[in-house]
Design a protein around this motif. Sequence first.
Motif, PDB file in Angstrom:
ATOM      1  N   GLY A  49      -1.753   2.545  -5.257  1.00  0.00           N
ATOM      2  CA  GLY A  49      -0.927   3.741  -5.447  1.00  0.00           C
ATOM      3  C   GLY A  49      -1.438   4.925  -4.644  1.00  0.00           C
ATOM      4  O   GLY A  49      -2.571   4.930  -4.171  1.00  0.00           O
ATOM      5  N   PRO A  50      -0.587   5.948  -4.495  1.00  0.00           N
ATOM      6  CA  PRO A  50      -0.959   7.127  -3.716  1.00  0.00           C
ATOM      7  C   PRO A  50      -2.066   7.941  -4.382  1.00  0.00           C
ATOM      8  O   PRO A  50      -2.205   7.923  -5.610  1.00  0.00           O
ATOM      9  CB  PRO A  50       0.336   7.925  -3.637  1.00  0.00           C
ATOM     10  N   THR A  88       4.294   7.545   1.219  1.00  0.00           N
ATOM     11  CA  THR A  88       4.833   8.270   0.063  1.00  0.00           C
ATOM     12  C   THR A  88       4.885   9.769   0.321  1.00  0.00           C
ATOM     13  O   THR A  88       5.331  10.529  -0.546  1.00  0.00           O
ATOM     14  CB  THR A  88       3.980   8.008  -1.188  1.00  0.00           C
ATOM     15  N   GLY A  89       4.412  10.205   1.491  1.00  0.00           N
ATOM     16  CA  GLY A  89       4.586  11.601   1.909  1.00  0.00           C
ATOM     17  C   GLY A  89       4.076  12.642   0.940  1.00  0.00           C
ATOM     18  O   GLY A  89       4.599  13.763   0.923  1.00  0.00           O
ATOM     19  N   SER A  90       3.106  12.326   0.112  1.00  0.00           N
ATOM     20  CA  SER A  90       2.572  13.268  -0.898  1.00  0.00           C
ATOM     21  C   SER A  90       3.689  13.778  -1.802  1.00  0.00           C
ATOM     22  O   SER A  90       3.676  14.928  -2.248  1.00  0.00           O
ATOM     23  CB  SER A  90       1.864  14.453  -0.219  1.00  0.00           C
ATOM     24  N   ASN A  91       4.662  12.931  -2.088  1.00  0.00           N
ATOM     25  CA  ASN A  91       5.871  13.362  -2.785  1.00  0.00           C
ATOM     26  C   ASN A  91       6.253  12.303  -3.829  1.00  0.00           C
ATOM     27  O   ASN A  91       6.506  11.148  -3.466  1.00  0.00           O
ATOM     28  CB  ASN A  91       6.984  13.520  -1.726  1.00  0.00           C
ATOM     29  N   PRO A  92       6.315  12.671  -5.125  1.00  0.00           N
ATOM     30  CA  PRO A  92       6.596  11.677  -6.161  1.00  0.00           C
ATOM     31  C   PRO A  92       7.912  10.924  -5.952  1.00  0.00           C
ATOM     32  O   PRO A  92       8.005   9.727  -6.218  1.00  0.00           O
ATOM     33  CB  PRO A  92       6.649  12.521  -7.446  1.00  0.00           C
ATOM     34  N   GLN A  93       8.922  11.641  -5.466  1.00  0.00           N
ATOM     35  CA  GLN A  93      10.226  10.997  -5.265  1.00  0.00           C
ATOM     36  C   GLN A  93      10.124   9.885  -4.213  1.00  0.00           C
ATOM     37  O   GLN A  93      10.658   8.785  -4.399  1.00  0.00           O
ATOM     38  CB  GLN A  93      11.225  12.056  -4.816  1.00  0.00           C
ATOM     39  N   LEU A  94       9.406  10.187  -3.126  1.00  0.00           N
ATOM     40  CA  LEU A  94       9.218   9.172  -2.083  1.00  0.00           C
ATOM     41  C   LEU A  94       8.363   8.017  -2.600  1.00  0.00           C
ATOM     42  O   LEU A  94       8.561   6.864  -2.227  1.00  0.00           O
ATOM     43  CB  LEU A  94       8.568   9.793  -0.852  1.00  0.00           C
ATOM     44  N   LEU A 114       0.869  -1.182   0.000  1.00  0.00           N
ATOM     45  CA  LEU A 114       0.000   0.000   0.000  1.00  0.00           C
ATOM     46  C   LEU A 114       0.904   1.230   0.000  1.00  0.00           C
ATOM     47  O   LEU A 114       1.545   1.539   1.012  1.00  0.00           O
ATOM     48  CB  LEU A 114      -0.912   0.005   1.228  1.00  0.00           C
ATOM     49  N   LEU A 115       0.987   1.895  -1.143  1.00  0.00           N
ATOM     50  CA  LEU A 115       1.837   3.078  -1.278  1.00  0.00           C
ATOM     51  C   LEU A 115       0.939   4.300  -1.097  1.00  0.00           C
ATOM     52  O   LEU A 115       0.260   4.733  -2.032  1.00  0.00           O
ATOM     53  CB  LEU A 115       2.493   3.106  -2.669  1.00  0.00           C
ATOM     54  N   VAL A 116       0.908   4.835   0.110  1.00  0.00           N
ATOM     55  CA  VAL A 116      -0.071   5.887   0.411  1.00  0.00           C
ATOM     56  C   VAL A 116       0.595   7.040   1.167  1.00  0.00           C
ATOM     57  O   VAL A 116       1.540   6.824   1.926  1.00  0.00           O
ATOM     58  CB  VAL A 116      -1.233   5.326   1.271  1.00  0.00           C
ATOM     59  N   PRO A 117       0.111   8.265   0.951  1.00  0.00           N
ATOM     60  CA  PRO A 117       0.681   9.398   1.701  1.00  0.00           C
ATOM     61  C   PRO A 117       0.119   9.470   3.113  1.00  0.00           C
ATOM     62  O   PRO A 117      -0.982   9.973   3.319  1.00  0.00           O
ATOM     63  CB  PRO A 117       0.263  10.619   0.865  1.00  0.00           C
TER      64      PRO A 117
END
Lengths: 295, 377
Positions: free
Chosen positions: B100-101, B74-80, B29-32
């Motif tokens: 995905g986020p 993912t911290g609301s950040n594409p790089q993360l 689960l890739l979530v901000p």
Amino acid sequence: MSWAQIAIDGLALGAAYALVALGFVLILNAAGAVNFAQGDLVMAGGFAAIALASALPLDALPVPGLVLAPLVALAGGGAGWIVAEVAYRPLRHRPPVAVFIATIAVGIMLQHGANGIFGAAERRTPPLVSGDAVVVGGVTLSLQSLAIVATAAIVILLLHRLLERTQLGRRLRAAAEDPEMARAIGIPVRRLTALAFALGAGLAALAGLLLANVYFVTPTAGLAFMLKAYIAVTIGGWGSLRGAVIGAFLVALFEVAAGRLFSASLADALLYAALLLALLFKPEGLFGEAAGRRA
Amino acid sequence: MKTVLFLAALAALHAAAAARAQDRFHLPLLVPITGALALEGQSERDGALLALDPPTAAGDAARPLRPSHAVFDTGSNPQLAVQAFERAMAAEIRPRAMLGPIDGNSMLALLPLAEREKVALLSVSGTARLTELGNAHIFRFFPSDVVVKAAQARYAVQELQRRKIALVYQNTAYGQSGNEQLGRWIESLGAAVVYRNSVPVTTKEMSGVIAQVRDSGADAVLLQLHSGSSALFLKQAARAGLALPIVGGSALHQPSTAALLEPAELKGVCAETASAPAADPGLAGFARIFRERMKSEPDAFALAAFDAVNAALAAARMPGPLAESLAKIRHPGLAMTYESDGKGNMAHDAIIVCYDGASRTPRIAKRYARPHEAARR
């Protein structure tokens, strides 16, 4: 919407920014380094107010926020003292970059702590006073905005008296201006530096209480306040308390007026453009005699 | 002989391990959980967790698969988000899908990676562009902006009979995508956008924008703002006495947004969304279990993630690659029935909820099935 109401809104925003900026300068002068956790201390103050409000029977009171204000300021002061002891004192003989990186770390810990305890959602503190608006000369003015301006004005005046008219204030200023000399004449510089951190953080926490009722608070809200305080201090004069207050009001009034005349996005861009111009043409700021020594 | 026996035992062990691995369904689960979209990300995570570990009443009781998961912030950040994807791929069990986020920018960064690794990327992001890039591995379980903005514009123009619209949107990918779609739908429905302005997420004082809306002569306001900005706009609009109907984006259906406002400040305010678990009697069971388990109010993002994970579990039981199964599946979820339009858009319906000014719980004012197709006609 009248310009009078927009002016009051701008003044209320400026009053809260002024508390943040004042705390920023107090710590800057005492530690000789920027406290990058200042914005996160504002956020922490907002959440401290929310936690205290849930623990106290405030619902029936006409001034719930005013009752909370001294408690929140004290809690912020305690946090500031801890920041001084943990993130400043052990690093004070290292290059200034060590202190400001330590304060960034403190800020991130506060963010994650708030997220873990309160969650990510926007939250709101109790109002300073109950009631919505008053009509003055046919203009409807927000009671909260007026209360914010009044509260901040009282706190700024008290701080001014503390620094200018008391022995403690004189010692604080002496310790900030020349710590070696102050130590030589027996002033407890270490304790006074911690006190400056406590005062600065207390002001930030109080600003958090004031801001979070009208503008809400989230764990990530600190960065925006930090940036506004930084701009206010740069425009007002690096290290100047008077400059911090005036800079904060200028930033807020500019933000609100430019938002009315143009757009909020453009207002943001224009604010940073104004900052660049200030750095180019008046790098010492409006009242920045100490700039060269503290920047 | 001993060698043959050893090799046979080894083959049997390998076959058993392979069979066990096939029974497993590992879903990262890739979530901000932190950052600007942490609220939505936490809803997304909680909905997915409920689907992966459901009590009998809320989820799939059959469970021939053994689901497992790992949560990556993912911290609301594409790089993360990219780093999280790479870490998720290094798991002991190779994931066949990931959630995905919610932020469109992070999803856009993950699309090429999903294609390279042939991993199905489940999404609850509304950013229209995600499914317009020809990527066969994205499956969006929240209606795209094309759908929900059609519903939002139709409600303002057709139901409220408004012709002069003010559009206030966030200056983020989310806001710009919605602004583009709303402008298109408003004009195609015969109304006009008389005011259009963007607001940064850091803007606290909206009095200038509200004054400009009033000066524009607009007869309705459409918002495409994140949660905090939506609440700030409504609060300050009520304070300024702006007496125009306001139809907001999905952030305004969220219970956490409504909690920031007094019921009177919400009077007459409506919002588009995919679903409203806290307000829809048909979703009362889900809402109750969600509250018990997650200790928070469910919203449309949580339900979309719940439905997405259940659809992925159903697709995982089908033969063939998961992306191909998801492209073919017709999944009856709790919010709606999901089916790909050939581009990975699985959700096609929207609802409008409105607040009556007496409580913070909205009622469903209008249901739209495929509103974008009807609006085009």
